[in-house]
Design a protein around this motif. Sequence first.
Motif, PDB file in Angstrom:
ATOM      1  N   MET A   1     -10.493  45.120  26.908  1.00 36.61           N
ATOM      2  CA  MET A   1      -9.175  44.576  26.920  1.00 36.61           C
ATOM      3  C   MET A   1      -8.151  44.901  25.780  1.00 36.61           C
ATOM      4  SD  MET A   1      -7.879  41.751  28.768  1.00 36.61           S
ATOM      5  CE  MET A   1      -6.678  40.870  28.737  1.00 36.61           C
ATOM      6  N   ILE A   2      -7.038  45.279  26.338  1.00 35.04           N
ATOM      7  CA  ILE A   2      -5.897  45.712  25.326  1.00 35.04           C
ATOM      8  C   ILE A   2      -5.089  44.546  24.891  1.00 35.04           C
ATOM      9  CG2 ILE A   2      -3.867  47.131  25.574  1.00 35.04           C
ATOM     10  CD1 ILE A   2      -5.200  48.623  27.774  1.00 35.04           C
ATOM     11  N   ALA A   3      -4.817  44.595  23.890  1.00 38.62           N
ATOM     12  CA  ALA A   3      -3.945  43.346  23.037  1.00 38.62           C
ATOM     13  C   ALA A   3      -2.621  43.588  23.473  1.00 38.62           C
ATOM     14  CB  ALA A   3      -3.925  43.756  21.584  1.00 38.62           C
ATOM     15  N   GLN A   4      -2.100  42.416  24.010  1.00 36.95           N
ATOM     16  CA  GLN A   4      -0.679  42.385  24.360  1.00 36.95           C
ATOM     17  C   GLN A   4       0.254  42.041  23.176  1.00 36.95           C
ATOM     18  OE1 GLN A   4      -0.395  39.519  27.434  1.00 36.95           O
ATOM     19  NE2 GLN A   4      -2.196  40.630  28.807  1.00 36.95           N
ATOM     20  N   VAL A   5      -0.311  41.709  22.093  1.00 30.13           N
ATOM     21  CA  VAL A   5       0.532  41.769  20.916  1.00 30.13           C
ATOM     22  C   VAL A   5       0.380  42.867  20.085  1.00 30.13           C
ATOM     23  CG1 VAL A   5       1.196  39.958  18.899  1.00 30.13           C
ATOM     24  CG2 VAL A   5       0.533  39.163  21.075  1.00 30.13           C
ATOM     25  N   ARG A   6       1.508  43.379  19.799  1.00 29.00           N
ATOM     26  CA  ARG A   6       1.607  44.422  18.825  1.00 29.00           C
ATOM     27  C   ARG A   6       2.363  44.249  17.494  1.00 29.00           C
ATOM     28  NH1 ARG A   6      -0.261  49.272  21.656  1.00 29.00           N
ATOM     29  NH2 ARG A   6      -1.385  48.583  23.491  1.00 29.00           N
ATOM     30  N   MET A   7       2.112  45.120  16.707  1.00 32.47           N
ATOM     31  CA  MET A   7       2.758  44.898  15.463  1.00 32.47           C
ATOM     32  C   MET A   7       3.277  46.329  14.808  1.00 32.47           C
ATOM     33  SD  MET A   7      -0.423  44.332  12.770  1.00 32.47           S
ATOM     34  CE  MET A   7       0.114  45.264  11.223  1.00 32.47           C
ATOM     35  N   TYR A   8       4.158  46.429  14.012  1.00 36.17           N
ATOM     36  CA  TYR A   8       4.712  47.457  13.354  1.00 36.17           C
ATOM     37  C   TYR A   8       5.493  46.937  12.045  1.00 36.17           C
ATOM     38  CZ  TYR A   8       9.608  46.390  14.743  1.00 36.17           C
ATOM     39  OH  TYR A   8      10.679  45.618  14.952  1.00 36.17           O
ATOM     40  N   GLU A   9       5.427  48.030  11.139  1.00 32.28           N
ATOM     41  CA  GLU A   9       5.951  47.842   9.820  1.00 32.28           C
ATOM     42  C   GLU A   9       7.372  48.494   9.714  1.00 32.28           C
ATOM     43  OE1 GLU A   9       3.082  49.480   6.973  1.00 32.28           O
ATOM     44  OE2 GLU A   9       1.793  48.040   7.578  1.00 32.28           O
ATOM     45  N   PRO A  10       8.319  47.800   9.557  1.00 30.25           N
ATOM     46  CA  PRO A  10       9.832  48.267   9.823  1.00 30.25           C
ATOM     47  C   PRO A  10      10.174  49.079   8.286  1.00 30.25           C
ATOM     48  CG  PRO A  10       9.724  46.048   9.483  1.00 30.25           C
ATOM     49  CD  PRO A  10       8.471  46.375   9.898  1.00 30.25           C
ATOM     50  N   PHE A  11      11.067  49.819   8.411  1.00 31.70           N
ATOM     51  CA  PHE A  11      11.713  50.486   7.143  1.00 31.70           C
ATOM     52  C   PHE A  11      12.254  49.297   6.221  1.00 31.70           C
ATOM     53  CE2 PHE A  11      15.311  52.216   4.960  1.00 31.70           C
ATOM     54  CZ  PHE A  11      14.456  52.794   3.881  1.00 31.70           C
ATOM     55  N   VAL A  12      11.907  49.158   5.005  1.00 33.26           N
ATOM     56  CA  VAL A  12      12.477  48.366   4.118  1.00 33.26           C
ATOM     57  C   VAL A  12      13.363  49.160   2.811  1.00 33.26           C
ATOM     58  CG1 VAL A  12      12.045  46.427   2.362  1.00 33.26           C
ATOM     59  CG2 VAL A  12      10.827  46.742   4.360  1.00 33.26           C
ATOM     60  N   GLY A  13      14.831  48.779   3.128  1.00 34.30           N
ATOM     61  CA  GLY A  13      15.629  49.511   2.229  1.00 34.30           C
ATOM     62  C   GLY A  13      15.759  48.842   0.906  1.00 34.30           C
ATOM     63  N   PRO A  14      16.250  49.711  -0.141  1.00 32.87           N
ATOM     64  CA  PRO A  14      16.169  49.185  -1.169  1.00 32.87           C
ATOM     65  C   PRO A  14      17.536  48.394  -1.625  1.00 32.87           C
ATOM     66  CG  PRO A  14      16.894  51.459  -1.590  1.00 32.87           C
ATOM     67  CD  PRO A  14      16.352  51.350  -0.156  1.00 32.87           C
ATOM     68  N   PHE A  15      18.319  48.231  -0.745  1.00 34.15           N
ATOM     69  CA  PHE A  15      19.534  47.707  -0.740  1.00 34.15           C
ATOM     70  C   PHE A  15      19.744  46.480   0.504  1.00 34.15           C
ATOM     71  CE2 PHE A  15      20.489  51.741  -2.663  1.00 34.15           C
ATOM     72  CZ  PHE A  15      20.509  51.411  -4.074  1.00 34.15           C
ATOM     73  N   ASP A  16      18.692  46.193   0.940  1.00 36.42           N
ATOM     74  CA  ASP A  16      18.764  45.074   2.050  1.00 36.42           C
ATOM     75  C   ASP A  16      19.122  43.758   1.415  1.00 36.42           C
ATOM     76  OD1 ASP A  16      17.832  46.815   4.083  1.00 36.42           O
ATOM     77  OD2 ASP A  16      15.831  46.269   3.900  1.00 36.42           O
ATOM     78  N   PRO A  17      20.142  42.986   2.154  1.00 32.73           N
ATOM     79  CA  PRO A  17      20.418  41.818   1.536  1.00 32.73           C
ATOM     80  C   PRO A  17      19.749  40.731   1.594  1.00 32.73           C
ATOM     81  CG  PRO A  17      21.695  42.280   3.444  1.00 32.73           C
ATOM     82  CD  PRO A  17      20.921  43.479   3.233  1.00 32.73           C
ATOM     83  N   CYS A  18      18.618  40.776   2.582  1.00 40.25           N
ATOM     84  CA  CYS A  18      17.694  39.506   2.866  1.00 40.25           C
ATOM     85  C   CYS A  18      16.374  39.816   2.534  1.00 40.25           C
ATOM     86  CB  CYS A  18      17.982  39.147   4.474  1.00 40.25           C
ATOM     87  SG  CYS A  18      19.565  38.918   4.887  1.00 40.25           S
ATOM     88  N   PRO A  19      15.516  38.968   2.206  1.00 37.20           N
ATOM     89  CA  PRO A  19      14.275  39.288   1.842  1.00 37.20           C
ATOM     90  C   PRO A  19      13.395  39.908   3.027  1.00 37.20           C
ATOM     91  CG  PRO A  19      14.593  36.886   1.865  1.00 37.20           C
ATOM     92  CD  PRO A  19      15.858  37.583   2.110  1.00 37.20           C
ATOM     93  N   PRO A  20      13.075  41.020   3.185  1.00 37.73           N
ATOM     94  CA  PRO A  20      12.466  41.701   4.361  1.00 37.73           C
ATOM     95  C   PRO A  20      11.049  40.967   4.835  1.00 37.73           C
ATOM     96  CG  PRO A  20      11.772  42.731   2.251  1.00 37.73           C
ATOM     97  CD  PRO A  20      12.576  41.713   1.945  1.00 37.73           C
ATOM     98  N   ARG A  21      10.991  41.189   6.192  1.00 37.52           N
ATOM     99  CA  ARG A  21       9.827  40.897   6.955  1.00 37.52           C
ATOM    100  C   ARG A  21       9.081  42.215   6.801  1.00 37.52           C
ATOM    101  NH1 ARG A  21      10.565  37.103  11.879  1.00 37.52           N
ATOM    102  NH2 ARG A  21      11.402  35.262  10.654  1.00 37.52           N
ATOM    103  N   LEU A  22       7.953  42.298   6.252  1.00 39.05           N
ATOM    104  CA  LEU A  22       6.823  43.572   6.131  1.00 39.05           C
ATOM    105  C   LEU A  22       6.078  43.995   7.435  1.00 39.05           C
ATOM    106  CD1 LEU A  22       5.778  42.911   2.476  1.00 39.05           C
ATOM    107  CD2 LEU A  22       7.580  44.224   3.393  1.00 39.05           C
ATOM    108  N   VAL A  23       5.997  42.946   8.161  1.00 40.33           N
ATOM    109  CA  VAL A  23       5.304  43.230   9.474  1.00 40.33           C
ATOM    110  C   VAL A  23       6.078  42.375  10.578  1.00 40.33           C
ATOM    111  CG1 VAL A  23       3.226  42.843  10.637  1.00 40.33           C
ATOM    112  CG2 VAL A  23       3.129  43.378   8.408  1.00 40.33           C
TER     113      VAL A  23
END
Length: 67
Positions: A1-23
């Motif tokens: 069975m193949i998982a239908q929910v996937r995940m990724y880790e977006p780029f987090v810049g040093p000057f992002d104004p909001c707290p980042p979501r790591l996943v």
Amino acid sequence: MIAQVRMYEPFVGPFDPCPPRLVKFFDTPPQLYLGFQPMNLPQFDPATALCKGTLWPCLYSPYSPRR
């Protein structure tokens, strides 16, 4: 069975104004993994198919709300 929910880790810049979501998560539809529809696939009974929105169990993708 193949998982239908996937995940990724977006780029987090040093000057992002909001707290980042790591996943981050995303859903993939089941028809991406089926290819051509084989003959004699198992089927739901008509009442269940109306409730689930598809006749074939391999194409059923339950909705799971996230908060």
